[in-house]
Design an enzyme around this catalytic site. Structure first.
Site, short mmCIF file in Angstrom:
data_model
loop_
_atom_site.label_atom_id
_atom_site.label_comp_id
_atom_site.label_asym_id
_atom_site.label_seq_id
_atom_site.Cartn_x
_atom_site.Cartn_y
_atom_site.Cartn_z
N TYR A 67 0.83 -1.21 0.00
CA TYR A 67 0.00 0.00 0.00
C TYR A 67 0.86 1.26 0.00
CZ TYR A 67 -4.27 -2.57 -0.03
OH TYR A 67 -5.29 -3.38 -0.44
N ASP A 104 -8.30 6.49 -4.46
CA ASP A 104 -7.20 7.44 -4.69
C ASP A 104 -7.55 8.90 -4.40
OD1 ASP A 104 -8.78 8.23 -6.93
OD2 ASP A 104 -7.68 6.89 -8.28
N HIS A 119 -15.06 1.68 -1.62
CA HIS A 119 -13.96 0.80 -1.20
C HIS A 119 -12.93 1.51 -0.34
CE1 HIS A 119 -14.94 -2.08 -4.81
NE2 HIS A 119 -15.77 -2.23 -3.78
N SER A 193 -14.72 -2.51 -14.79
CA SER A 193 -15.07 -3.80 -15.38
C SER A 193 -16.39 -4.30 -14.78
CB SER A 193 -13.95 -4.81 -15.14
OG SER A 193 -13.66 -4.89 -13.77
#
Ligand code: BV8
Ligand code: ZN
Length: 254
Positions: A67, A104, A119, A193
């Site tokens: 990470y 992000d 998430h 996706s």
């Protein structure tokens, strides 16, 4: 960009509530790797080896180090024209929400105000024992990359505030995303996706409840057969083109 389809323009004209459901592909043009597809990081690493709680307990330093590697990339990246176009849409529609699977923080950095993070967010961290937060800017960069930091209150392991496989999604963000999906006129699925659940339920729900579903992706996905309009290409090129169209429509109306 080639001209947009008429039925889409009609929906754009009257839309008040617009939702952008985004995935890793929207940040690809900012230099952040996607998960699946040609350059996906899961092609090299298995998610079950890193992005789950058992892996963290087994080898916390390894997971922390991974990470930290991603954090350095994210810290040195900036929002691209796709994030910026979405933020600018706020000027033209009554209600714009971003539902993102990304960790992000680039949507907020671009100026989007209503962002639901399904998430988590790599800028936040917490102690797995006493749940003390470690969110101060620079906290992670002040720690060693290859050694997981410990909580100063109880000595517990500190982990990133990211939803790993097998973990529940943040309740409030998920329920706000469902509400946004329920009432939106248009849902854009951008650079995803759409295979990770329950997040992938969001565009399906919007479509089922009557929203016009637009997909923007380099390639077709599992969502494509359901979409009203599939735009194939780079998000950083297609979204600014749509924004230009929106500006024209709204100026005409004013
Ligand atoms: C849960 C965080 C309940 C870590 C991530 C079998 C069947 C169905 C479901 C499951 C199953 N087995 C397990 C599950 C559930 C599982 C799941 O969905 N697995 C899938 C993969 C099979 N889900 C969970 O575990 C979730 N929790 O269900 O809890 C529960 C709890 C306890 C017990 C039982 C049940 C938690 C999911 C959390 C996922 N966390 N990672 C980290 O980031 O380090 S997932 C990971 O995938 C990322 O977070 C990412 O956000 C997410 C989605 O990926 P995408 O964003 O879509 O990215 P991807 O790379 O796949 O695609 C990129 C796309 O962009 C491509 O299509 C590409 O063409 C396009 N693109 C590229 N460049 C561009 C572009 N498009 C436009 N422009 C460009 N320039
Ligand atoms: Zn603690």
């Amino acid at each position: 960009m080639k001209s947009l389809r008429k039925d889409f323009i009609e929906v754009l004209k009257d839309a008040e509530n617009v939702v952008f459901f985004t995935g890793a592909g929207i940040s690809a043009e900012s230099g952040i790797s996607t998960f699946r597809g040609a350059d996906g990081i899961w092609n090299k690493l298995k998610p079950e080896e890193l992005a789950n709680f058992d892996a963290f307990l087994k080898n916390p330093d390894r997971v922390w180090d991974w990470y930290q590697y991603r954090r350095h990339i994210i810290e040195n990246s900036k929002p691209n024209p796709a994030h910026l176009a979405i933020a600018e849409m706020q000027e033209y529609f009554r209600n714009v929400a971003v539902v993102t699977q990304n960790i992000d923080n680039l949507h907020r950095r671009a100026g989007s105000r209503k962002v639901y993070e399904l998430h988590g967010n790599i800028e936040r961290n917490y102690c797995i024992e006493c749940h003390t937060w470690y969110n101060a800017p620079g906290f992670a960069s002040s720690t060693e990359d290859s050694k997981v930091p410990r909580c100063e209150k109880c000595g517990g392991l500190i982990r990133p505030d990211i939803v790993w496989f097998g973990e529940l999604l943040p309740e409030e963000d998920f329920s706000n995303s469902e509400k946004a999906a329920e009432k939106c006129n248009i849902m854009f699925a951008v650079g995803t996706s759409a295979v990770v659940y329950p997040a992938a339920r969001i565009p399906l729900m919007a479509k089922r409840l009557g929203a016009y579903l637009v997909e923007i992706n380099l390639e077709e996905t599992e969502l494509s057969p359901l979409a009203d309009y599939v735009l194939l290409g780079k998000a950083g090129e297609i979204l600014p083109g749509i924004l230009e169209e929106v500006k024209k429509l709204k100026e005409k109306r004013a």
